[in-house]
Motif scaffolding. Structure first.
Motif, PDB file in Angstrom:
ATOM      1  N   LYS A  23      -1.008  -4.588   4.292  1.00 46.08           N
ATOM      2  CA  LYS A  23       0.105  -4.938   3.266  1.00 46.08           C
ATOM      3  C   LYS A  23      -0.841  -4.990   1.994  1.00 46.08           C
ATOM      4  O   LYS A  23      -1.863  -5.450   1.720  1.00 46.08           O
ATOM      5  CB  LYS A  23       0.626  -6.267   3.566  1.00 46.08           C
ATOM      6  CG  LYS A  23       1.629  -6.321   4.498  1.00 46.08           C
ATOM      7  CD  LYS A  23       2.495  -7.475   4.771  1.00 46.08           C
ATOM      8  CE  LYS A  23       3.628  -7.338   5.701  1.00 46.08           C
ATOM      9  NZ  LYS A  23       4.096  -8.585   6.189  1.00 46.08           N
ATOM     10  N   ALA A  24      -0.276  -4.813   0.701  1.00 44.49           N
ATOM     11  CA  ALA A  24      -0.547  -4.865  -0.465  1.00 44.49           C
ATOM     12  C   ALA A  24      -1.352  -6.396  -0.796  1.00 44.49           C
ATOM     13  O   ALA A  24      -0.900  -7.215  -0.418  1.00 44.49           O
ATOM     14  CB  ALA A  24       0.149  -4.937  -1.649  1.00 44.49           C
ATOM     15  N   GLY A  25      -2.879  -6.244  -1.200  1.00 46.16           N
ATOM     16  CA  GLY A  25      -3.554  -7.501  -1.471  1.00 46.16           C
ATOM     17  C   GLY A  25      -3.910  -8.280  -0.420  1.00 46.16           C
ATOM     18  O   GLY A  25      -4.647  -9.198  -0.399  1.00 46.16           O
TER      19      GLY A  25
ATOM     20  N   HIS B  33     -18.781  -6.968   6.119  1.00 44.18           N
ATOM     21  CA  HIS B  33     -18.003  -6.697   5.012  1.00 44.18           C
ATOM     22  C   HIS B  33     -16.389  -7.234   5.050  1.00 44.18           C
ATOM     23  O   HIS B  33     -16.110  -7.309   6.416  1.00 44.18           O
ATOM     24  CB  HIS B  33     -17.851  -5.189   4.364  1.00 44.18           C
ATOM     25  CG  HIS B  33     -17.337  -4.237   5.168  1.00 44.18           C
ATOM     26  ND1 HIS B  33     -16.973  -3.076   5.091  1.00 44.18           N
ATOM     27  CD2 HIS B  33     -17.347  -4.210   6.790  1.00 44.18           C
ATOM     28  CE1 HIS B  33     -16.508  -2.277   6.263  1.00 44.18           C
ATOM     29  NE2 HIS B  33     -16.831  -3.158   7.278  1.00 44.18           N
ATOM     30  N   GLN B  34     -15.702  -7.185   3.923  1.00 46.17           N
ATOM     31  CA  GLN B  34     -14.097  -7.298   3.869  1.00 46.17           C
ATOM     32  C   GLN B  34     -13.532  -6.708   3.183  1.00 46.17           C
ATOM     33  O   GLN B  34     -13.171  -7.280   1.971  1.00 46.17           O
ATOM     34  CB  GLN B  34     -14.183  -9.050   3.651  1.00 46.17           C
ATOM     35  CG  GLN B  34     -12.751  -9.669   4.058  1.00 46.17           C
ATOM     36  CD  GLN B  34     -12.714 -10.993   3.642  1.00 46.17           C
ATOM     37  OE1 GLN B  34     -13.224 -11.666   3.145  1.00 46.17           O
ATOM     38  NE2 GLN B  34     -11.775 -11.528   4.569  1.00 46.17           N
ATOM     39  N   PRO B  35     -12.862  -5.552   3.652  1.00 41.47           N
ATOM     40  CA  PRO B  35     -12.047  -4.598   2.629  1.00 41.47           C
ATOM     41  C   PRO B  35     -10.842  -5.435   2.334  1.00 41.47           C
ATOM     42  O   PRO B  35     -10.292  -6.116   3.122  1.00 41.47           O
ATOM     43  CB  PRO B  35     -11.844  -3.449   3.585  1.00 41.47           C
ATOM     44  CG  PRO B  35     -12.903  -3.505   4.641  1.00 41.47           C
ATOM     45  CD  PRO B  35     -13.159  -4.995   4.869  1.00 41.47           C
ATOM     46  N   MET B  36     -10.471  -5.297   1.136  1.00 41.90           N
ATOM     47  CA  MET B  36      -9.063  -5.732   0.756  1.00 41.90           C
ATOM     48  C   MET B  36      -8.265  -4.922   0.094  1.00 41.90           C
ATOM     49  O   MET B  36      -8.734  -3.959  -0.773  1.00 41.90           O
ATOM     50  CB  MET B  36      -9.529  -6.886  -0.266  1.00 41.90           C
ATOM     51  CG  MET B  36      -8.189  -7.785  -0.632  1.00 41.90           C
ATOM     52  SD  MET B  36      -8.383  -8.858  -1.740  1.00 41.90           S
ATOM     53  CE  MET B  36      -9.320 -10.172  -0.941  1.00 41.90           C
ATOM     54  N   ALA B  37      -7.026  -4.845   0.554  1.00 42.91           N
ATOM     55  CA  ALA B  37      -5.982  -3.637  -0.047  1.00 42.91           C
ATOM     56  C   ALA B  37      -5.824  -4.112  -1.348  1.00 42.91           C
ATOM     57  O   ALA B  37      -5.728  -5.196  -1.743  1.00 42.91           O
ATOM     58  CB  ALA B  37      -4.894  -3.686   0.818  1.00 42.91           C
ATOM     59  N   HIS B  38      -5.738  -3.018  -2.317  1.00 42.58           N
ATOM     60  CA  HIS B  38      -5.462  -3.091  -3.639  1.00 42.58           C
ATOM     61  C   HIS B  38      -3.946  -3.972  -3.757  1.00 42.58           C
ATOM     62  O   HIS B  38      -3.112  -3.957  -2.850  1.00 42.58           O
ATOM     63  CB  HIS B  38      -5.019  -1.762  -4.408  1.00 42.58           C
ATOM     64  CG  HIS B  38      -6.404  -1.290  -4.513  1.00 42.58           C
ATOM     65  ND1 HIS B  38      -6.585   0.051  -4.976  1.00 42.58           N
ATOM     66  CD2 HIS B  38      -7.727  -1.663  -4.611  1.00 42.58           C
ATOM     67  CE1 HIS B  38      -7.809   0.588  -5.046  1.00 42.58           C
ATOM     68  NE2 HIS B  38      -8.566  -0.489  -4.830  1.00 42.58           N
ATOM     69  N   PRO B  39      -3.952  -4.763  -4.873  1.00 41.66           N
ATOM     70  CA  PRO B  39      -2.812  -5.862  -5.126  1.00 41.66           C
ATOM     71  C   PRO B  39      -1.435  -4.950  -5.083  1.00 41.66           C
ATOM     72  O   PRO B  39      -0.302  -5.743  -4.933  1.00 41.66           O
ATOM     73  CB  PRO B  39      -3.050  -6.639  -6.197  1.00 41.66           C
ATOM     74  CG  PRO B  39      -4.065  -5.777  -6.918  1.00 41.66           C
ATOM     75  CD  PRO B  39      -4.746  -4.932  -6.044  1.00 41.66           C
ATOM     76  N   ASP B  40      -1.418  -3.818  -5.722  1.00 47.87           N
ATOM     77  CA  ASP B  40       0.007  -3.412  -6.111  1.00 47.87           C
ATOM     78  C   ASP B  40       0.728  -2.457  -4.723  1.00 47.87           C
ATOM     79  O   ASP B  40       1.748  -2.151  -4.973  1.00 47.87           O
ATOM     80  CB  ASP B  40      -0.093  -2.385  -7.298  1.00 47.87           C
ATOM     81  CG  ASP B  40      -1.317  -1.397  -7.218  1.00 47.87           C
ATOM     82  OD1 ASP B  40      -2.316  -1.706  -6.370  1.00 47.87           O
ATOM     83  OD2 ASP B  40      -1.430  -0.506  -7.749  1.00 47.87           O
TER      84      ASP B  40
END
Lengths: 215, 211
Positions: free
Chosen positions: B131-133, B175-182
């Motif tokens: 999900k976003a973010g 590491h901890q990848p994070m989905a782009h917020p948009d």
């Protein structure tokens, strides 16, 4: 990097008699003209379903592809089976051969590599599809380079391999011929894995620079 | 736009010589769909293979020309399933993925994430939708992790990955990848070994992550 003793290198040359040892280049300059003589035969196969042209391609490449397959671990019967499959694919798909993209040898190498994976490993080797609507096209950076200069590239590559050291040639050959992971090459050459990887990488970089690919 | 993050030279070579697993080859084929630069690189590496085949000593072939000519009229086998159109809802999937999506359905995985396992061979390849973010749990792995972004993007250790990019992490990378917020992020994900999540929460997660 470890210094490399002669004895160690001997260990790389499992087939030194066939490869004619260290005393001369492992990549004798190819004979023939700048033009790929087999490309014309492929066109005849595609256009006229020419059996004589097919026979000629088989006569030249059959025995070489069989060697490649056997070095990749195929037994004699398997190698024959895969070779037949490669030749049938050549017959059916000759129209997809694009002389602007590769030589006949390269095209057949890719078919043989894939057919061996199909037959022996019983897995697939997924490939990009040039008709994919999601395909990001050739850019101006390399489009002209790839499509218009493929033939010159092939010529440059032939020249570039002449400049490899025997050690570099041997490593590249192992990476291509013997279905060997870098770690089994490391075992055989008694070199640390990291060294094998970086030496193969350096040898390929050397080729690229010699071809002008890094300009 | 062409990708900013590419496979390593080792991966390109192993793909060109046919030594990669089917799962890793699928990652490569996906990246190559988006990357003319790496396509040219693979073509160059294949050209080396072609040159080497030209240069090989010959082995006597048992199959006679007549036997082979007799087989030329055999019917051509049916075309591969890659020529089918993409499934509804999977329009973002490049063609190399299509054969794996016939029975595909998203399943819950971790909070904010769903997955589609693709194959068991050569490690654990799956599609992930984040999900976003949302962030993935902090993790490391036994073995290499390869990620090809298909839709949206994520950030990881100060780098931003977008469609077509290949993100590579090794054994030691925590590491901890994070989905782009948009936008939600869909990617093709392969770990060649096992995922490891540190800490107490990790211990809990580790028990539920299918390997």
């Amino acid at each position: 990097m470890q210094p490399l003793g002669t004895l160690r290198w001997r260990a790389c040359f499992r087939r030194s008699s066939e490869d004619e040892g260290l005393s001369r280049s492992l990549f004798p300059r190819m004979t023939g003209t700048r033009d790929d003589p087999f490309a014309a035969l492929l066109v005849q196969i595609a256009r006229d379903a020419s059996r004589p042209a097919f026979a000629e391609v088989f006569k030249h490449f059959g025995p070489r592809i069989k060697t490649y397959l056997m070095r990749q671990g195929c037994g004699n019967a398997e190698a024959e089976e895969v070779l037949q499959d490669v030749m049938l694919t050549l017959w059916r798909r000759a129209d997809t051969f694009d002389p602007a993209l590769s030589s006949v040898a390269t095209w057949l190498y890719a078919i043989a590599r894939n057919k061996r994976i199909d037959h022996i490993r019983r897995t697939r080797r997924p490939e990009f599809d040039p008709t994919d609507p999601l395909l990001v096209g050739e850019t101006s950076i390399e489009g002209a380079d790839v499509f218009l200069e493929a033939e010159r590239d092939a010529e440059r590559l032939r020249d570039a391999v002449q400049t490899l050291s025997p050690e570099q040639s041997a490593l590249i050959k192992m990476a291509y011929y013997d279905e060997k992971s870098h770690s089994s090459i490391a075992e055989e050459t008694k070199l640390p894995l990291g060294t094998v990887k970086s030496r193969i990488r350096l040898a390929l970089l050397h080729l690229k620079v010699a071809m002008g690919g890094e300009s | 736009m062409t990708p900013a993050y590419h496979p390593t030279p080792d991966l390109l070579l192993d793909y060109a010589t046919g030594t990669l697993s089917e799962a890793a080859s699928l990652l490569m084929a996906t990246h190559l769909t988006y990357c003319p630069h790496c396509r040219a690189e693979v073509r160059r590496l294949e050209a080396v293979g072609g040159l080497l085949v030209e240069d090989l000593p010959t082995t006597t072939v048992d199959t006679s020309l007549d036997d082979l000519l007799a087989r030329l009229d055999e019917p051509t086998p049916a075309p591969s399933p890659t020529s089918t159109p993409p499934k509804t809802g999977f329009e973002w999937a490049p063609k190399p993925l299509h054969p794996y999506l016939e029975k595909a359905a998203w399943k819950g995985f971790l909070p904010g994430m769903s997955q589609i396992p693709l194959m068991a061979d050569g490690g654990s390849a799956r599609l992930l939708c984040v999900k976003a973010g949302r962030a993935m749990p902090m993790h490391t792995h036994h073995g290499r992790e390869l990620v090809a972004v298909l839709k949206g993007g994520f950030s990881d250790a100060g780098k931003d990955f977008g469609p077509g990019d290949m993100a590579i992490a090794t054994d030691d990378d925590l590491h901890q990848p994070m989905a782009h917020p948009d936008e939600e992020c869909i990617c093709l994900y392969l770990i060649e070994g096992r995922l490891k999540l540190p800490g107490l929460l990790g211990k809990l997660f580790n028990r539920f992550i299918p390997h």
